[in-house]
Design a protein around this motif. Sequence first.
Motif, mmCIF file in Angstrom:
data_model
loop_
_atom_site.group_PDB
_atom_site.id
_atom_site.type_symbol
_atom_site.label_atom_id
_atom_site.label_comp_id
_atom_site.label_asym_id
_atom_site.label_seq_id
_atom_site.Cartn_x
_atom_site.Cartn_y
_atom_site.Cartn_z
ATOM 1 N N LYS A 187 -35.031 2.132 -10.682
ATOM 2 C CA LYS A 187 -33.943 1.199 -10.338
ATOM 3 C C LYS A 187 -34.233 -0.146 -10.995
ATOM 4 O O LYS A 187 -35.397 -0.498 -11.199
ATOM 5 C CB LYS A 187 -33.880 0.987 -8.827
ATOM 6 N N LEU A 188 -33.156 -0.871 -11.240
ATOM 7 C CA LEU A 188 -33.311 -2.196 -11.871
ATOM 8 C C LEU A 188 -32.647 -3.258 -11.002
ATOM 9 O O LEU A 188 -31.487 -3.112 -10.612
ATOM 10 C CB LEU A 188 -32.664 -2.183 -13.266
ATOM 11 N N LEU A 189 -33.388 -4.323 -10.720
ATOM 12 C CA LEU A 189 -32.810 -5.469 -10.007
ATOM 13 C C LEU A 189 -32.746 -6.658 -10.948
ATOM 14 O O LEU A 189 -33.742 -6.991 -11.601
ATOM 15 C CB LEU A 189 -33.690 -5.860 -8.812
ATOM 16 N N LEU A 190 -31.591 -7.298 -11.010
ATOM 17 C CA LEU A 190 -31.437 -8.481 -11.847
ATOM 18 C C LEU A 190 -31.184 -9.683 -10.945
ATOM 19 O O LEU A 190 -30.210 -9.702 -10.185
ATOM 20 C CB LEU A 190 -30.283 -8.285 -12.824
ATOM 21 N N VAL A 191 -32.076 -10.649 -11.022
ATOM 22 C CA VAL A 191 -31.988 -11.823 -10.158
ATOM 23 C C VAL A 191 -31.619 -13.037 -11.009
ATOM 24 O O VAL A 191 -32.164 -13.223 -12.090
ATOM 25 C CB VAL A 191 -33.341 -12.090 -9.448
ATOM 26 N N GLY A 192 -30.706 -13.852 -10.489
ATOM 27 C CA GLY A 192 -30.302 -15.061 -11.205
ATOM 28 C C GLY A 192 -28.860 -14.966 -11.650
ATOM 29 O O GLY A 192 -28.188 -13.949 -11.451
ATOM 30 N N ASP A 193 -28.416 -16.031 -12.265
ATOM 31 C CA ASP A 193 -27.023 -16.070 -12.716
ATOM 32 C C ASP A 193 -26.929 -16.989 -13.921
ATOM 33 O O ASP A 193 -27.819 -17.799 -14.144
ATOM 34 C CB ASP A 193 -26.129 -16.591 -11.589
ATOM 35 N N GLY A 194 -25.854 -16.846 -14.669
ATOM 36 C CA GLY A 194 -25.686 -17.700 -15.832
ATOM 37 C C GLY A 194 -24.593 -17.162 -16.732
ATOM 38 O O GLY A 194 -23.940 -16.169 -16.399
ATOM 39 N N PRO A 195 -24.412 -17.826 -17.883
ATOM 40 C CA PRO A 195 -23.245 -17.541 -18.724
ATOM 41 C C PRO A 195 -23.111 -16.084 -19.210
ATOM 42 O O PRO A 195 -22.000 -15.623 -19.424
ATOM 43 C CB PRO A 195 -23.434 -18.481 -19.922
ATOM 44 N N GLU A 196 -24.211 -15.370 -19.364
ATOM 45 C CA GLU A 196 -24.141 -14.015 -19.925
ATOM 46 C C GLU A 196 -23.923 -12.927 -18.865
ATOM 47 O O GLU A 196 -23.802 -11.747 -19.201
ATOM 48 C CB GLU A 196 -25.433 -13.697 -20.682
ATOM 49 N N ARG A 197 -23.900 -13.329 -17.606
ATOM 50 C CA ARG A 197 -23.935 -12.303 -16.567
ATOM 51 C C ARG A 197 -22.753 -11.335 -16.631
ATOM 52 O O ARG A 197 -22.934 -10.114 -16.511
ATOM 53 C CB ARG A 197 -24.012 -12.946 -15.180
ATOM 54 N N THR A 198 -21.547 -11.858 -16.802
ATOM 55 C CA THR A 198 -20.362 -10.988 -16.819
ATOM 56 C C THR A 198 -20.485 -9.944 -17.924
ATOM 57 O O THR A 198 -20.219 -8.750 -17.714
ATOM 58 C CB THR A 198 -19.086 -11.836 -17.057
ATOM 59 N N HIS A 199 -20.914 -10.409 -19.080
ATOM 60 C CA HIS A 199 -21.066 -9.529 -20.232
ATOM 61 C C HIS A 199 -22.146 -8.467 -19.965
ATOM 62 O O HIS A 199 -21.985 -7.283 -20.298
ATOM 63 C CB HIS A 199 -21.390 -10.411 -21.444
ATOM 64 N N ILE A 200 -23.226 -8.875 -19.317
ATOM 65 C CA ILE A 200 -24.316 -7.939 -19.012
ATOM 66 C C ILE A 200 -23.862 -6.925 -17.958
ATOM 67 O O ILE A 200 -24.203 -5.741 -18.030
ATOM 68 C CB ILE A 200 -25.574 -8.701 -18.514
ATOM 69 N N GLU A 201 -23.084 -7.393 -17.006
ATOM 70 C CA GLU A 201 -22.567 -6.466 -15.987
ATOM 71 C C GLU A 201 -21.707 -5.388 -16.637
ATOM 72 O O GLU A 201 -21.810 -4.208 -16.306
ATOM 73 C CB GLU A 201 -21.748 -7.220 -14.940
#
Length: 380
Positions: free
Chosen positions: A235-249
């Motif tokens: 499993k992968l957990l991604l913590v934090g937020d920022g400008p690339e998040r939508t694209h990464i999602e």
Amino acid sequence: TKYKFMKIGIVCYPTYGGSGVVATELGKALAQEGHKVHFITYSQPTRLDFFNENLFYHEVDIKPYPLFQYPPYEIALASKMVDVAKHEKLDLFHVHYAVPHASAAFMAREILKTEGYDIPFITTLHGTDITIVGKDASLAPVVTFSINQSNGITSVSDDLRRDTLEHFNIQKDIKVIPNFIDLKRFKKQKKDHFKKAICQNDEKLIVHTSNFRKVKRVEDVIKVFCKIREKIPAKLLLVGDGPERTHIEALARDTVCQGDDVRFLGKLEAVEEVLSVSDLFLMTSEKESFGLAALEAMACEVPLVSTDAGGLPELNKDGDSGYICKVGDVDAMAEAALKILDDANLPGFKQRALARAKVFDLKNILPMYEEFYIQTVKDY
Ligand code: GMT
């Protein structure tokens, strides 16, 4: 003894970024040692969350005015620095992140001189202030000048020191004082219920924390995870937020690792709780002067697959606390991750990650700053 307890003005960005965290944690530690620490910034630093009789916070405020397309923050900051230095009788300023704090400090120091107050300033270079922002021609002359005008300069890694000397005409020594970690806060905690909730079938848990900026190459985290996932349950957990998040999602949704294999947790205060149940940290950055987020992970016994960018090889020891791969080489990173996650290897990597983190224990690094302060004040 004259220098035993100093009055220090700290200027930093109060946000989640590493430079603000280092500045705030340093200020808190100095206050606990008995120094008086005055934070001067535009909002309450996020980690300045407890009361200590030696800690003070001065807010920089700018009145709005229709003419200001760009509110003159640097002038308001320098004015506040002058005010605090005079009334609190500061011994020195320590500014974190050169842009625009070093030039504001220069202005404050020169104004104070005209009023009979002589205090030096130290600039700590954190990374992007040099590697991205500072080098830009639109800012470089002022950045170069104000770094040179600093009475003391520190950088958070040897690599950043080298990079600064290579790209700017700096006539002063730069002292390397690495990032540090408070091992009392960042340690592996028993959070079995949390691990169970996320990894119901005892999958391996991989984590990444960042501010989701392009330099972090978070898309590589997803790519590496997918390669790991093809071989073992994880499993992968991604913590934090920022400008690339939508694209990464979107990328995570479109790739093989669908469903709840990948979770985005957003910004999180108690990141050490997530780290406590993690088996591996992925740091895929193309630039990283030190990598504080990775040090936080290592302190919680999480080994690291990192790139070879910037100062990361000064933190991560290849084959010891984790592995180091070339920026963008997702195949190598996945292979390295699988080696670490192998049950025969994992406990050893976890122990060695912690051992490596201990080198950067707050109690080892704090005296370096204190000595540098004394030296700078004496030399001024
Ligand atoms: O990594 C960021 O984007 C935040 C940035 C900052 O300036 O707040 O972090 C930099 O400073 C940290 C503290 O010294 C370092 O640990 C990070 O490696 C450095 N980031 C980069 O060089 C990209």
